[in-house]
Write an enzyme that holds these catalytic residues in place. Structure first.
Site, PDB file in Angstrom:
ATOM      1  N   GLY A 178       0.841  -1.181   0.000  1.00 42.51           N
ATOM      2  CA  GLY A 178       0.000   0.000   0.000  1.00 42.51           C
ATOM      3  C   GLY A 178       0.877   1.231   0.000  1.00 42.51           C
ATOM      4  O   GLY A 178       1.311   1.733  -1.032  1.00 42.51           O
ATOM      5  N   GLU A 212      -4.620   7.645  -0.839  1.00 38.82           N
ATOM      6  CA  GLU A 212      -3.672   8.562  -1.496  1.00 38.82           C
ATOM      7  C   GLU A 212      -2.534   8.956  -0.550  1.00 38.82           C
ATOM      8  O   GLU A 212      -2.035  10.079  -0.573  1.00 38.82           O
ATOM      9  CB  GLU A 212      -4.393   9.822  -2.001  1.00 38.82           C
ATOM     10  CG  GLU A 212      -5.549   9.522  -2.910  1.00 38.82           C
ATOM     11  CD  GLU A 212      -5.265   9.867  -4.360  1.00 38.82           C
ATOM     12  OE1 GLU A 212      -4.176  10.377  -4.647  1.00 38.82           O
ATOM     13  OE2 GLU A 212      -6.142   9.622  -5.176  1.00 38.82           O
ATOM     14  N   ARG A 255      -2.711  15.116  -4.529  1.00 41.65           N
ATOM     15  CA  ARG A 255      -2.878  15.302  -3.085  1.00 41.65           C
ATOM     16  C   ARG A 255      -3.638  16.565  -2.693  1.00 41.65           C
ATOM     17  O   ARG A 255      -4.515  16.516  -1.836  1.00 41.65           O
ATOM     18  CB  ARG A 255      -1.517  15.233  -2.396  1.00 41.65           C
ATOM     19  CG  ARG A 255      -1.102  13.797  -2.124  1.00 41.65           C
ATOM     20  CD  ARG A 255       0.301  13.632  -1.607  1.00 41.65           C
ATOM     21  NE  ARG A 255       0.583  12.208  -1.414  1.00 41.65           N
ATOM     22  CZ  ARG A 255       1.783  11.689  -1.369  1.00 41.65           C
ATOM     23  NH1 ARG A 255       2.850  12.471  -1.506  1.00 41.65           N
ATOM     24  NH2 ARG A 255       1.957  10.388  -1.186  1.00 41.65           N
ATOM     25  N   THR A 258      -1.383   7.682   3.582  1.00 36.57           N
ATOM     26  CA  THR A 258      -1.912   7.871   4.931  1.00 36.57           C
ATOM     27  C   THR A 258      -1.333   9.133   5.571  1.00 36.57           C
ATOM     28  O   THR A 258      -0.337   9.695   5.101  1.00 36.57           O
ATOM     29  CB  THR A 258      -1.548   6.669   5.827  1.00 36.57           C
ATOM     30  OG1 THR A 258      -0.116   6.624   5.962  1.00 36.57           O
ATOM     31  CG2 THR A 258      -2.059   5.362   5.233  1.00 36.57           C
ATOM     32  N   SER A 259      -1.937   9.550   6.676  1.00 37.08           N
ATOM     33  CA  SER A 259      -1.409  10.716   7.391  1.00 37.08           C
ATOM     34  C   SER A 259       0.021  10.470   7.849  1.00 37.08           C
ATOM     35  O   SER A 259       0.855  11.380   7.860  1.00 37.08           O
ATOM     36  CB  SER A 259      -2.295  11.046   8.597  1.00 37.08           C
ATOM     37  OG  SER A 259      -3.520  11.616   8.181  1.00 37.08           O
TER      38      SER A 259
END
Length: 409
Positions: A135, A389, A268, A391-392
């Site tokens: 991922g 798109e 983003r 992760t944090s």
């Protein structure tokens, strides 16, 4: 270079109001139904196509807005309507960005129109990058693309996951490994045309939120595609791989972007704008509720605890929007993200959406916990923004590495 201003021009305001009207009149009335059905809202996508929102021309106009605000403005208004339906409408855009970022002019002209279809027969497209074991860590990607020189064809094998429109798309854009020794630098993007043998839909995911958006696995079994379906062309790929091998032998050097990262970097700020739209919708619901809901003989907004929450919610939303607009303006004007401003905008906006929607549920109390009120759905939908798109945690890593210049892990 477009002059910086905090004010939308008249044309932008007209587009914003038009999109807001569509979101209010078409998307919102359908939101609860398609969330419950967990199906692609084809009738709503077709309505968007009829008025010109679901079309290549519309997104091209917004993409080439010299201020950079066209796309984030459009995303905010549509996702203010409903995140699941809006993602069904704009999900094709990620695949289109993948082609725009990596393809030739001929590939752009050939494939992007096929992604949308026409008013009478709407189509969707899918961008396939994530895998069951890859991922955020794209270097672990296992999907392989092998070139058959005798037939000038590429053969793709592997499984993609978390693909928006995966399996139901007319056109799939697939990121695959062409040189495993180069890690993420050995990746390339490919077009899989409609009805190509060997591509099938795997598991369709039943999700916590954005349930009107189709998300599924895409299985590739000896998928053969023409050599012309390699985005950018083989000559460009060979040159890029040769540079990457030379730098690897030299022990490092200039960073080489891979195809998936080029797509994500371009998208983003747009994802940040989606989060702003969802947060704003929840804030507006909570504000109206707080002004009309009475407890102990007065509206609950008279209580400082509620009023201060709303003040913080609005402040965070406006701050998130400004970060998104800054990154979008920088991108369209060729300003480098020297402090990872694109990742900053996505990080702050997505975290804001999670927090604001949770606060909205709290302000509505028991009603906020029921499906009779939309903040429950908005809260579920907002959870995705800190995950997809990048992760944090990945955004923070990108920002930290950019600021420090160190290989932080």
């Amino acid at each position: 270079m477009a002059e910086f201003t905090m004010e939308l021009n008249d044309e932008q305001k007209e587009v914003r109001d038009w999109l807001h009207g569509f979101a209010a009149d078409v998307i919102r009335p359908a939101a609860a139904e398609w969330d419950e059905r967990e199906e692609t809202p084809w009738p709503v996508i077709q309505e968007a196509a009829k008025v010109g929102i679901y079309s290549l021309d519309f997104y091209a106009q917004q993409y080439f807005d010299p201020t950079g605000l066209g796309i984030p403005m459009a995303m905010e208004e549509l996702f203010w309507g409903d995140a699941g339906i809006a993602l069904s409408i704009v999900g094709t855009g990620l695949a289109a960005v993948g082609v725009l970022a990596n393809g030739t002019e001929e590939q752009i002209g050939t494939w992007i129109p096929q992604m949308y279809g026409d008013v009478n027969d709407v189509k969707v497209a899918a961008f396939c990058s994530s895998e069951p074991d890859a991922g955020s860590d794209v270097s672990s990607m296992r999907t392989r693309a092998v070139y058959d020189e005798a037939k000038d064809e590429w053969v793709l094998n592997g499984t993609k996951t978390w693909a928006t429109n995966g399996g139901i798309a007319a056109v799939h854009v697939v990121v695959a490994v062409v040189d495993s020794e180069l890690g993420s630098k050995g990746h390339a993007s490919f077009i899989v045309p409609p009805d190509t043998p060997g591509l099938s839909q795997g598991q369709k995911f039943k999700k916590h939120g954005i349930r009107a958006s189709h998300t599924a696995e895409v299985v590739l079994e000896n998928v053969r595609i023409p050599g012309s379906c390699l985005l950018g062309g083989k000559e460009k790929l060979d040159e890029r791989l040769a540079r990457a091998r030379e730098r690897a032998r030299a022990g490092g050097g200039e960073r080489v972007k891979n195809a998936a990262m080029a797509t994500f970097e371009a998208s983003r700020p747009a994802v940040g704008a989606m989060a702003v739209g969802t947060a704003r919708a929840a804030y507006e619901e909570a504000l109206e509720y707080a002004k009309t809901r009475e407890q102990f003989g007065r509206p609950i907004i008279d209580n400082q605890g509620v009023a201060f929450q709303l003040a913080d919610m609005r402040t965070s939303i406006d701050a998130a929007r400004l970060l998104v607009w800054r990154a979008s303006w920088m991108a369209v004007n060729g300003r480098p993200f020297t402090a990872a401003e694109g990742s900053m905008s996505k990080l702050f906006a997505s975290e804001t959406a999670k927090k604001v929607t949770a606060q909205a549920v709290q302000i509505l109390g028991g009603n906020g916990f029921t499906r009779e009120y939309p903040v429950e759905r908005m809260h579920r939908d907002a959870a995705i923004y800190t995950i997809f798109e990048g992760t944090s945690e990945i955004q923070r890593l990108v920002i930290a590495r950019t600021l420090s210049g160190m290989p932080i892990r």
